[in-house]
Design a protein around this motif. Structure first.
Motif, PDB file in Angstrom:
ATOM      1  N   SER A  45      -4.996  -3.330   1.050  1.00 36.41           N
ATOM      2  CA  SER A  45      -4.646  -4.809   1.361  1.00 36.41           C
ATOM      3  C   SER A  45      -3.252  -5.162   1.290  1.00 36.41           C
ATOM      4  CB  SER A  45      -5.499  -5.930   0.661  1.00 36.41           C
ATOM      5  OG  SER A  45      -5.518  -5.730  -0.492  1.00 36.41           O
ATOM      6  N   ASP A  46      -2.737  -6.423   1.594  1.00 35.68           N
ATOM      7  CA  ASP A  46      -1.394  -6.801   0.959  1.00 35.68           C
ATOM      8  C   ASP A  46      -1.387  -6.608  -0.620  1.00 35.68           C
ATOM      9  OD1 ASP A  46      -0.806  -7.049   3.749  1.00 35.68           O
ATOM     10  OD2 ASP A  46      -0.754  -9.111   3.504  1.00 35.68           O
ATOM     11  N   ASN A  47      -2.362  -6.697  -1.159  1.00 29.86           N
ATOM     12  CA  ASN A  47      -2.257  -6.695  -2.796  1.00 29.86           C
ATOM     13  C   ASN A  47      -1.944  -5.407  -3.202  1.00 29.86           C
ATOM     14  OD1 ASN A  47      -2.937  -9.415  -3.010  1.00 29.86           O
ATOM     15  ND2 ASN A  47      -5.035  -8.911  -2.681  1.00 29.86           N
ATOM     16  N   ASP A  48      -1.939  -4.369  -2.394  1.00 28.52           N
ATOM     17  CA  ASP A  48      -1.695  -2.982  -2.707  1.00 28.52           C
ATOM     18  C   ASP A  48      -0.172  -2.594  -2.779  1.00 28.52           C
ATOM     19  OD1 ASP A  48      -4.466  -2.172  -3.485  1.00 28.52           O
ATOM     20  OD2 ASP A  48      -5.035  -2.328  -1.149  1.00 28.52           O
ATOM     21  N   LEU A  49       0.463  -3.267  -2.199  1.00 29.85           N
ATOM     22  CA  LEU A  49       1.857  -3.286  -1.858  1.00 29.85           C
ATOM     23  C   LEU A  49       2.420  -3.249  -3.295  1.00 29.85           C
ATOM     24  CD1 LEU A  49       2.423  -5.473   1.128  1.00 29.85           C
ATOM     25  CD2 LEU A  49       2.417  -2.947   1.329  1.00 29.85           C
ATOM     26  N   LYS A  50       3.597  -2.149  -3.308  1.00 31.85           N
ATOM     27  CA  LYS A  50       4.320  -2.247  -4.353  1.00 31.85           C
ATOM     28  C   LYS A  50       5.564  -2.968  -4.389  1.00 31.85           C
ATOM     29  CE  LYS A  50       2.884   2.246  -5.893  1.00 31.85           C
ATOM     30  NZ  LYS A  50       2.276   2.367  -7.177  1.00 31.85           N
TER      31      LYS A  50
END
Length: 56
Positions: A45-50
């Motif tokens: 998900s977007d929460n996994d983006l660094k």
């Protein structure tokens, strides 16, 4: 049935990207990537983006 090795050779030149377009079309209609449409493949998900990029 055991997996088999397949070697694909393209002869000729890639004028104007036509060869690439043909390869993309084969991948599109061949179904090789259809599994990516399965809900269980959406594991990120977007929460996994660094790094989050913003479209301007």
């Amino acid at each position: 049935m055991e997996p088999q090795e397949v070697i694909v050779t393209f002869l000729g030149t890639d004028k104007d990207g036509l060869l690439h377009q043909e390869i993309y079309k084969i991948a599109e209609i061949g179904g090789s990537f259809d599994f990516l449409n399965a809900p269980e493949e959406d594991i990120y998900s977007d929460n996994d983006l660094k790094v989050k990029y913003k479209n301007d």
